[in-house]
Each structure stands twice: as structure tokens, then as C-alpha cells.
Motif scaffolding. Structure first.
Motif, PDB file in Angstrom:
ATOM      1  N   PHE A  28       0.827  -1.206   0.000  1.00 36.19           N
ATOM      2  CA  PHE A  28       0.000   0.000   0.000  1.00 36.19           C
ATOM      3  C   PHE A  28       0.864   1.261   0.000  1.00 36.19           C
ATOM      4  N   SER A  29       1.940   1.247   0.813  1.00 36.74           N
ATOM      5  CA  SER A  29       2.821   2.413   0.879  1.00 36.74           C
ATOM      6  C   SER A  29       3.519   2.656  -0.451  1.00 36.74           C
ATOM      7  N   TRP A  30       4.039   1.582  -1.042  1.00 37.21           N
ATOM      8  CA  TRP A  30       4.684   1.715  -2.344  1.00 37.21           C
ATOM      9  C   TRP A  30       3.685   2.187  -3.402  1.00 37.21           C
ATOM     10  N   LEU A  31       2.442   1.709  -3.331  1.00 37.84           N
ATOM     11  CA  LEU A  31       1.423   2.102  -4.304  1.00 37.84           C
ATOM     12  C   LEU A  31       1.129   3.590  -4.215  1.00 37.84           C
ATOM     13  N   VAL A  32       0.998   4.101  -2.990  1.00 42.80           N
ATOM     14  CA  VAL A  32       0.752   5.539  -2.815  1.00 42.80           C
ATOM     15  C   VAL A  32       1.923   6.357  -3.350  1.00 42.80           C
ATOM     16  N   GLY A  33       3.156   5.918  -3.033  1.00 48.12           N
ATOM     17  CA  GLY A  33       4.328   6.645  -3.496  1.00 48.12           C
ATOM     18  C   GLY A  33       4.460   6.655  -5.009  1.00 48.12           C
ATOM     19  N   MET A  34       4.251   5.497  -5.625  1.00 49.41           N
ATOM     20  CA  MET A  34       4.392   5.437  -7.083  1.00 49.41           C
ATOM     21  C   MET A  34       3.262   6.174  -7.789  1.00 49.41           C
ATOM     22  N   THR A  35       2.081   6.173  -7.208  1.00 51.96           N
ATOM     23  CA  THR A  35       0.985   6.951  -7.791  1.00 51.96           C
ATOM     24  C   THR A  35       1.308   8.436  -7.761  1.00 51.96           C
ATOM     25  N   ALA A  36       1.929   8.885  -6.674  1.00 51.45           N
ATOM     26  CA  ALA A  36       2.332  10.292  -6.578  1.00 51.45           C
ATOM     27  C   ALA A  36       3.380  10.631  -7.635  1.00 51.45           C
ATOM     28  N   ILE A  37       4.336   9.717  -7.853  1.00 47.29           N
ATOM     29  CA  ILE A  37       5.358   9.954  -8.877  1.00 47.29           C
ATOM     30  C   ILE A  37       4.727   9.977 -10.265  1.00 47.29           C
ATOM     31  N   ILE A  38       3.789   9.070 -10.509  1.00 48.14           N
ATOM     32  CA  ILE A  38       3.079   9.073 -11.790  1.00 48.14           C
ATOM     33  C   ILE A  38       2.350  10.402 -11.995  1.00 48.14           C
ATOM     34  N   ALA A  39       1.777  10.936 -10.924  1.00 48.83           N
ATOM     35  CA  ALA A  39       1.085  12.221 -11.027  1.00 48.83           C
ATOM     36  C   ALA A  39       2.054  13.329 -11.429  1.00 48.83           C
ATOM     37  N   VAL A  40       3.260  13.317 -10.851  1.00 50.52           N
ATOM     38  CA  VAL A  40       4.257  14.341 -11.191  1.00 50.52           C
ATOM     39  C   VAL A  40       4.661  14.226 -12.660  1.00 50.52           C
ATOM     40  N   LEU A  41       4.989  13.003 -13.089  1.00 51.37           N
ATOM     41  CA  LEU A  41       5.402  12.813 -14.471  1.00 51.37           C
ATOM     42  C   LEU A  41       4.260  13.103 -15.447  1.00 51.37           C
ATOM     43  N   SER A  42       3.033  12.769 -15.049  1.00 53.93           N
ATOM     44  CA  SER A  42       1.884  13.059 -15.913  1.00 53.93           C
ATOM     45  C   SER A  42       1.710  14.560 -16.103  1.00 53.93           C
ATOM     46  N   GLU A  43       1.944  15.314 -15.041  1.00 52.00           N
ATOM     47  CA  GLU A  43       1.884  16.769 -15.163  1.00 52.00           C
ATOM     48  C   GLU A  43       2.952  17.275 -16.126  1.00 52.00           C
ATOM     49  N   TYR A  44       4.145  16.686 -16.053  1.00 51.96           N
ATOM     50  CA  TYR A  44       5.207  17.067 -16.988  1.00 51.96           C
ATOM     51  C   TYR A  44       4.801  16.752 -18.430  1.00 51.96           C
ATOM     52  N   VAL A  45       4.222  15.566 -18.639  1.00 52.62           N
ATOM     53  CA  VAL A  45       3.841  15.149 -19.987  1.00 52.62           C
ATOM     54  C   VAL A  45       2.796  16.089 -20.568  1.00 52.62           C
ATOM     55  N   VAL A  46       1.762  16.371 -19.782  1.00 51.90           N
ATOM     56  CA  VAL A  46       0.691  17.240 -20.267  1.00 51.90           C
ATOM     57  C   VAL A  46       1.200  18.650 -20.526  1.00 51.90           C
ATOM     58  N   GLY A  47       2.103  19.127 -19.663  1.00 52.15           N
ATOM     59  CA  GLY A  47       2.584  20.496 -19.799  1.00 52.15           C
ATOM     60  C   GLY A  47       3.583  20.711 -20.920  1.00 52.15           C
ATOM     61  N   THR A  48       4.204  19.647 -21.398  1.00 49.20           N
ATOM     62  CA  THR A  48       5.260  19.795 -22.407  1.00 49.20           C
ATOM     63  C   THR A  48       4.925  19.129 -23.738  1.00 49.20           C
ATOM     64  N   ILE A  49       3.731  18.611 -23.894  1.00 50.37           N
ATOM     65  CA  ILE A  49       3.416  17.854 -25.103  1.00 50.37           C
ATOM     66  C   ILE A  49       3.400  18.760 -26.330  1.00 50.37           C
ATOM     67  N   GLU A  50       2.893  19.999 -26.195  1.00 51.16           N
ATOM     68  CA  GLU A  50       2.898  20.898 -27.347  1.00 51.16           C
ATOM     69  C   GLU A  50       4.317  21.294 -27.733  1.00 51.16           C
ATOM     70  N   ALA A  51       5.179  21.516 -26.739  1.00 55.27           N
ATOM     71  CA  ALA A  51       6.569  21.862 -27.037  1.00 55.27           C
ATOM     72  C   ALA A  51       7.275  20.719 -27.746  1.00 55.27           C
ATOM     73  N   ALA A  52       7.021  19.497 -27.309  1.00 54.06           N
ATOM     74  CA  ALA A  52       7.611  18.345 -27.986  1.00 54.06           C
ATOM     75  C   ALA A  52       7.085  18.217 -29.406  1.00 54.06           C
ATOM     76  N   SER A  53       5.811  18.511 -29.591  1.00 55.20           N
ATOM     77  CA  SER A  53       5.228  18.446 -30.928  1.00 55.20           C
ATOM     78  C   SER A  53       5.884  19.450 -31.872  1.00 55.20           C
ATOM     79  N   ASP A  54       6.081  20.668 -31.395  1.00 52.02           N
ATOM     80  CA  ASP A  54       6.709  21.689 -32.229  1.00 52.02           C
ATOM     81  C   ASP A  54       8.167  21.370 -32.513  1.00 52.02           C
ATOM     82  N   SER A  55       8.872  20.854 -31.495  1.00 47.97           N
ATOM     83  CA  SER A  55      10.298  20.570 -31.651  1.00 47.97           C
ATOM     84  C   SER A  55      10.547  19.390 -32.582  1.00 47.97           C
ATOM     85  N   TRP A  56       9.730  18.371 -32.481  1.00 46.39           N
ATOM     86  CA  TRP A  56       9.931  17.158 -33.266  1.00 46.39           C
ATOM     87  C   TRP A  56       9.224  17.205 -34.615  1.00 46.39           C
ATOM     88  N   GLY A  57       8.364  18.181 -34.811  1.00 43.95           N
ATOM     89  CA  GLY A  57       7.613  18.244 -36.056  1.00 43.95           C
ATOM     90  C   GLY A  57       6.562  17.163 -36.177  1.00 43.95           C
TER      91      GLY A  57
END
Length: 456
Positions: A292-321
Motif C-alpha cells: 500500500f505504501s509503495w502504491l501511494v508513493g508510485m501513484t504520486a510519482i506518476i502524477a508528477v510525471l503526468s503533469e510534466y507530460v501534459v505540460g510539455t506535449i505541445e513543445a515536444a510536438s513543435d520541436s519534433w515536427g
């Protein structure tokens, strides 16, 4: 002594410096009997996780002197090093470092995407471990909820940032990926590996999932048809929104009925997939609170990375064409479900198509009938405009996908040609969205009503 040669409870005792006496062994046997009733709590969403695991040796940490440190190292060995995707874990801290030091946003996106792959597989593993200590109903509900946790978290962050186009594309991509890429490659590889024999599977579960997918398709098509049926010069945004919300509630009710059907009234239809699994893969390897403890921790990390993905997807699209639609529909599902995809293919190689079908169809059903309507309801609560109108191109792709899959699975037999057709369908759709661009005027769709994901 390897972990496969002893019960999970014996491993736990060994790792904590305990001794196994005759009375303890009797308790272990009773617990193992209870574990058999908990096996039904495992759903097809996570049945592929044993394929991605690596065996661990408890003797590596059994000689550690301090009990707390011994427990932590044992859990670390199972959770972090116990997956074949462990090599991708360094991408997690690298993504955080790149974000904090203002590295290029495309680098942040790429590292975050790679880091999500092992985390998604480990969340499924930890949910399965918790299911051993709960009753079948609770464990089954947890598995059904967390089976696509990564997609749900990404969708929620996209909803919070009013990037409804990213949300819709990512969820649509998950369904298309499971139905065409995962199922197609599984049938293709399974057919080639067993080319001299006819592969068979139980049609009953496939029929249930196909019906639910068709129901979800109907609920998504109605807002689109309603828009095109409106009188010229009018746009019934409020009516479409109300229809979408009502349809979402019906979809959630249908999913609840499906869970009850799966866990209670017709549980045997879904248990048949796991009959041939090895017993040493059916044992809990870590304790309840540790999982349970590991699940809570990894879910929190997934939330952080998901925020990064959503926030940078347009920049990646423009950079990679590359268009945002292609990244969301193709790249996100492939990386986020890499472990699940690999497991489905390996089971097909072993001529266990029931499990492969369960993984692909079960995950697609969960996204279509649970995650999509849940996002509409949450958007309703927080005051963001989101409907079930996925626009003509997206809805048409989904409709033809479901119809093709339903025809493919109607006879209960499989060969590699079916896999070839499904895989080529996926390539065709991927090519379509590779050249599909989102107009800048529809980049943010949560602030006001719009015509769908893109201009029709």
C-alpha cells in the motif's frame, strides 16, 4: 534457496529473521487456502504482470542485521528491481532534474514518458499484491480501478489544464492501441508461433466486452450525430453537453453492472484464463502495508510525471515536427502500456489466447466505459466544458475499429492473418493522425464550447 521454492509467508518470515515452526506452517497452509479465494480478485487488466517480473533471491537481504532495513531492502528488491523494465527507472529522476533546471521541454517530455512505463507496470503489480490480502470483491474493484491508472491520471491533469484535446486523444489512443496494436500483434505472433495448429479461445468474454464497447461507441456517436442533425446556422452546445453528461452516467452504470457480472454472477467466465498459471506466480511477495505504501508513493510519482507530460506535449510536438494528435494517440499508449502489451504477446506465443484477449479487450473496455465518462462527470463538477463529441475523424476511426475487432473475434478461432489485418488497420490510423494537425484556435477546448476535438 529461490523464492519459487517456498511460500510467500515463509519468505516473509525469512526476510524478518523469524523461524518457521510446525504451528506456523499450519497457519501458512490455511492462509494459502484462503489465497485461492482471492485469485478471483485478479482481473484481466493486470494478469500480464508476471511476464515482466524477475525472480528475486531472499537470501540477498536475509543477513542484514537491522529488521527495518532488512524489510526495506526486501521490498526494494521486489518492487524496484523485480521488473524487466527496471532499466527505465533512472528516467524518473532525470525528468525531475531536467524540469527543475529548465532543460529543453522536449527532453522533459521524453524522459517523463519513458519513466511512466515501469511505473505503470509496478502499479499493476502492487495492486495485485494488495488483492491477495483483501476479499475477492475489494481486490477486484481495486484492480478494475487501477488497471489503467496512468491513463486516468494523465487525463485528469489534461482536464485540469483545459487541454481537452489531449485528454480525448490519449483516451482514444488507449482504446485503439489495445484493440488493434495489442490484439493484432498478439494474434499475429501467436498464429506464427502455432502455425501448424488452430488457436481457439472462449468467445463468451469477448462477446461481453464487444457489447460494452458498442454501447460506449453509441454514447459517443450520439452527440456527434446530434450536432450534424441540428438546423443550419445553430449549434446546440448546451444540448450536446447535457446529452453527454446523461450518456456518461449511463456508461458508468453499465460499467458497474459489468464489474458485478465479472466478480459475482459470472465469475467463472473470467477465472478460466488463470487456470494454467504457475502456482509460484500466484503468491504474495510483500506485505499489505508495504504494498500500500509503495502504491501511494508510485501513484504520486506518476502524477508528477503526468503533469510534466501534459505540460510539455505541445513543445515536444513543435520541436519534433510531429502532431499532438499522433503523440497522444500513438506514443502515449504504447509507452504507458508497454508491459501490458508485452505480456499479451507472450501469452499468445504460449497459445493462451484467452489471457491475451482479456488483457486487450478488458483494458479497452475500462477506458471506454469507465475513464471516459468519469472524466466527463469530473469536468461537470469542476465547471469545465467536456462532452462526448470526439469529432468525425476520431469517432469514425473508433467505430470501424470496434466493428472490425467484433468481426475478427466472432468465430472463436484465430490465425496470423487476423493479426496482420488488425495491425495494418492500426498503421493506417497512425498514418492518418500523423498528418492530422490541430488548429491553434482549438488548442484549449475546456474554456468554451467547441465542435469536438478538431474542426469537423
Amino acid at each position: 534457496m529461490m523464492i519459487s521454492s517456498m511460500d510467500s509467508q515463509e519468505v516473509w518470515e525469512l526476510e524478518n529473521g523469524g523461524h518457521i515452526d510446525s504451528s506456523s506452517k499450519e497457519i501458512i497452509r490455511n492462509n494459502n487456502n484462503n489465497d485461492n479465494s482471492n485469485e478471483a480478485a485478479k482481473t484481466t487488466q493486470i494478469v500480464s504482470t508476471p511476464i515482466m517480473r524477475k525472480k528475486s533471491d531472499p537470501l540477498l537481504v536475509s543477513n542484514v542485521r537491522f529488521r527495518i532495513l532488512r524489510e526495506f531492502l526486501a521490498n526494494l528488491q521486489e518492487v524496484i528491481l523485480g521488473t524487466r523494465l527496471a532499466l527505465l527507472f533512472p528516467a524518473v529522476p532525470l525528468a525531475v532534474i531536467a524540469r527543475l533546471n529548465n532543460f529543453g521541454r522536449p527532453w522533459v517530455f521524453a524522459l517523463s514518458l519513458l519513466g511512466l512505463a515501469p511505473l505503470a507496470e509496478r502499479v499493476s503489480f502492487l495492486t495485485e499484491q494488495i488483492a491477495y490480502f483483501t476479499g475477492p470483491t475489494v481486490g477486484g474493484l481495486m484492480n478494475a480501478t487501477c488497471g489503467n491508472a496512468t491513463e486516468l491520471i494523465i487525463a485528469l491533469f489534461a482536464l485540469y489544464e483545459n487541454k481537452i484535446h489531449v485528454l480525448k486523444y490519449s483516451l482514444l489512443g488507449s482504446v485503439l492501441s489495445n484493440l488493434l496494436l495489442v490484439l493484432g500483434t498478439s494474434l499475429l505472433c501467436g498464429g506464427l508461433a502455432n502455425i501448424r495448429e488452430e488457436q481457439r479461445y472462449d468467445r463468451k468474454q469477448a462477446d461481453v466486452n464487444s457489447l460494452l464497447l458498442l454501447l460506449g461507441l453509441l454514447c459517443q456517436m450520439l452527440p456527434l450525430l446530434f450536432r450534424y442533425a441540428a438546423e443550419p446556422g445553430t449549434f446546440p452546445a448546451d444540448s450536446i453537453l447535457q446529452l453527454s453528461r446523461a450518456s456518461s452516467i449511463l456508461m458508468l452504470l453499465a460499467y458497474v453492472a459489468y464489474i458485478f457480472f465479472q466478480l459475482k454472477t459470472h465469475r467463472k467466465l473470467f477465472e478460466s484464463q488463470e487456470e494454467d498459471e504457475d502456482e509460484d506466480e500466484e503468491k504474495a511477495v510483500i506485505g499489505f502495508w508495504s504494498a500500500f505504501s509503495w502504491l501511494v508513493g508510485m501513484t504520486a510519482i506518476i502524477a508528477v510525471l503526468s503533469e510534466y507530460v501534459v505540460g510539455t506535449i505541445e513543445a515536444a510536438s513543435d520541436s519534433w515536427g510531429i502532431s499532438v494528435s499522433f503523440i497522444s494517440i500513438i506514443l502515449l499508449p504504447i509507452v504507458g502500456n508497454a508491459a501490458e502489451h508485452a505480456g499479451s504477446i507472450i501469452f499468445a506465443f504460449k497459445n493462451k489466447l484467452d489471457i491475451s484477449l482479456g488483457v486487450a479487450l478488458g483494458s479497452a473496455t475500462q477506458i471506454s466505459m469507465f475513464v471516459v465518462p468519469l472524466c466527463v462527470v469530473i469536468a461537470w463538477i469542476i465547471g469545465v466544458y467536456m462532452d462526448l463529441d470526439f469529432s468525425l475523424l476520431e469517432t469514425g476511426s473508433l467505430a470501424f475499429t470496434i466493428i472490425i475487432v467484433a468481426f475478427t473475434l466472432q468465430d472463436g478461432t484465430s490465425h496470423y492473418m487476423k493479426g496482420v489485418v488488425l495491425f495494418l488497420c492500426y498503421i493506417a490510423i497512425a498514418a492518418c493522425f500523423f498528418v492530422h494537425k490541430i488548429p491553434q484556435s482549438t488548442a484549449n477546448m475546456g474554456a468554451k464550447p467547441s465542435l469536438g476535438v478538431s474542426a469537423a
